[in-house]
Design an enzyme around this catalytic site. Sequence first.
Site, PDB file in Angstrom:
ATOM      1  N   ARG A 125      13.251  -8.927   0.811  1.00 51.92           N
ATOM      2  CA  ARG A 125      13.555  -9.369  -0.629  1.00 51.92           C
ATOM      3  C   ARG A 125      12.763  -9.005  -1.766  1.00 51.92           C
ATOM      4  O   ARG A 125      11.462  -8.952  -1.649  1.00 51.92           O
ATOM      5  CB  ARG A 125      14.784 -10.267  -1.450  1.00 51.92           C
ATOM      6  CG  ARG A 125      15.591 -11.326  -0.072  1.00 51.92           C
ATOM      7  CD  ARG A 125      16.303 -12.435   0.103  1.00 51.92           C
ATOM      8  NE  ARG A 125      17.079 -12.639   0.388  1.00 51.92           N
ATOM      9  CZ  ARG A 125      16.678 -13.705   2.008  1.00 51.92           C
ATOM     10  NH1 ARG A 125      14.895 -13.967   1.576  1.00 51.92           N
ATOM     11  NH2 ARG A 125      17.307 -14.639   2.573  1.00 51.92           N
TER      12      ARG A 125
ATOM     13  N   LYS B 162      14.262 -17.732  -0.116  1.00 45.67           N
ATOM     14  CA  LYS B 162      15.752 -18.287  -1.102  1.00 45.67           C
ATOM     15  C   LYS B 162      15.399 -20.175  -0.485  1.00 45.67           C
ATOM     16  O   LYS B 162      15.229 -19.933   0.469  1.00 45.67           O
ATOM     17  CB  LYS B 162      16.404 -17.565  -0.577  1.00 45.67           C
ATOM     18  CG  LYS B 162      16.988 -16.695  -1.005  1.00 45.67           C
ATOM     19  CD  LYS B 162      18.962 -15.795  -0.636  1.00 45.67           C
ATOM     20  CE  LYS B 162      19.089 -14.739  -1.299  1.00 45.67           C
ATOM     21  NZ  LYS B 162      20.805 -14.728  -0.422  1.00 45.67           N
TER      22      LYS B 162
ATOM     23  N   HIS C  92      17.000  -3.335  -1.622  1.00 39.73           N
ATOM     24  CA  HIS C  92      17.728  -3.674  -0.026  1.00 39.73           C
ATOM     25  C   HIS C  92      17.584  -3.214   0.594  1.00 39.73           C
ATOM     26  O   HIS C  92      17.822  -3.436   1.771  1.00 39.73           O
ATOM     27  CB  HIS C  92      18.816  -4.677  -0.845  1.00 39.73           C
ATOM     28  CG  HIS C  92      18.357  -5.854  -0.312  1.00 39.73           C
ATOM     29  ND1 HIS C  92      18.633  -7.177  -0.206  1.00 39.73           N
ATOM     30  CD2 HIS C  92      19.785  -6.113   0.724  1.00 39.73           C
ATOM     31  CE1 HIS C  92      18.255  -8.310   0.198  1.00 39.73           C
ATOM     32  NE2 HIS C  92      19.635  -7.404   0.912  1.00 39.73           N
TER      33      HIS C  92
ATOM     34  N   ARG D 184      15.726  -2.949   3.133  1.00 42.28           N
ATOM     35  CA  ARG D 184      15.550  -4.258   4.499  1.00 42.28           C
ATOM     36  C   ARG D 184      16.392  -4.666   5.264  1.00 42.28           C
ATOM     37  O   ARG D 184      16.425  -4.600   6.737  1.00 42.28           O
ATOM     38  CB  ARG D 184      16.068  -5.251   3.385  1.00 42.28           C
ATOM     39  CG  ARG D 184      16.484  -7.288   4.066  1.00 42.28           C
ATOM     40  CD  ARG D 184      16.112  -7.397   2.551  1.00 42.28           C
ATOM     41  NE  ARG D 184      16.674  -9.029   3.271  1.00 42.28           N
ATOM     42  CZ  ARG D 184      16.498  -9.849   3.915  1.00 42.28           C
ATOM     43  NH1 ARG D 184      15.490 -10.226   4.076  1.00 42.28           N
ATOM     44  NH2 ARG D 184      17.367 -11.092   3.672  1.00 42.28           N
TER      45      ARG D 184
ATOM     46  N   TYR E 133      24.569  -6.653  11.495  1.00 44.59           N
ATOM     47  CA  TYR E 133      23.272  -6.091  12.169  1.00 44.59           C
ATOM     48  C   TYR E 133      23.684  -4.478  13.683  1.00 44.59           C
ATOM     49  O   TYR E 133      23.366  -4.172  13.723  1.00 44.59           O
ATOM     50  CB  TYR E 133      21.927  -5.590  11.780  1.00 44.59           C
ATOM     51  CG  TYR E 133      21.649  -5.988  10.394  1.00 44.59           C
ATOM     52  CD1 TYR E 133      21.532  -4.517   9.655  1.00 44.59           C
ATOM     53  CD2 TYR E 133      21.585  -7.111  10.100  1.00 44.59           C
ATOM     54  CE1 TYR E 133      21.355  -5.193   8.435  1.00 44.59           C
ATOM     55  CE2 TYR E 133      21.537  -7.448   8.817  1.00 44.59           C
ATOM     56  CZ  TYR E 133      21.164  -6.102   8.233  1.00 44.59           C
ATOM     57  OH  TYR E 133      20.658  -6.406   6.603  1.00 44.59           O
TER      58      TYR E 133
END
Length: 295
Positions: A145, A169, A241, A244, A276
């Site tokens: 991130r 996070k 992003h 990512r 994904y």
Amino acid sequence: MVWETSLNNYYSYIALERNLSKNSVESYMRDITQFKKYNYKTPPLEIKRENIIEYINHINDHNISARSQARILSSIRSFFNFLIFENLLDNDPCKQIHTPKIGSKIPTTLTIQEVDDIITAIDLSKDHGERNRAIIECLYSCGLRVSELTSLKISNVLFHEDIIQVTGKGNKQRIVPLSKSLKKYFKYYIEHIRAKQNINKNATDILFLNRRGNKISRVMIFNIVKDLSKKVLNNKNVSPHTFRHSFATHLVEGGADLRVVQEMLGHTNITTTEIYTHLNTDYLRQEIVNYHPRS
């Protein structure tokens, strides 16, 4: 209890007790502050279900997307759950208020060739060229991130073990492999570019620095990516992003186990990673359309 006191207490709760990331805290507080402005005449402990529904209708009239409405409602729920937790409120005014339905959004991804083209387009003759190449390679090779990349420290890069320690996070830590190309780019940037800078004392261990020797900002990372994508991809909607998403998509397409991808991305819940697999299905379907004789 007045709004100012309740908001200050809520801020302390989510920042210190729940230990949410800086970005999450800012998002929650921004949403609740806007809610407060709309209901400034009604103290927080007197807010009713009708007040919340009226506010949701208000933001809906301003064409706020369903995704944003869901986030705002989540922030409001969190705030009133805090008041209940503190025994300041008995009844939840958010009860039986349904979250707007959100369609499954398939993220934008890059092809392997597009990633290579972006990295190749970086002008290494400029002072920041080597740094930018290391940044783009890191976003793609590690699936970081933006906040994880800007906070990355030199001490987090374990060159002998070929791994990077990433703080994600909620201050959760994970390990991602250090590829040969990224290792080479890191070493060159650190030894030949970064070593020549006047570095602010607060950024001595920060890996990526701006020209003033301070920690590089999120905005600068976005600008670097936007400038390169405009140059190479003809205005394709690309953000940091996107790398990512591309990292995860290419792993799944290559046959990587979903649990491994989950660990690499730092997802708490595997359902977040499962998007994904949908991307991979779309990829396979398109391949069939393109190459099967019956298509």
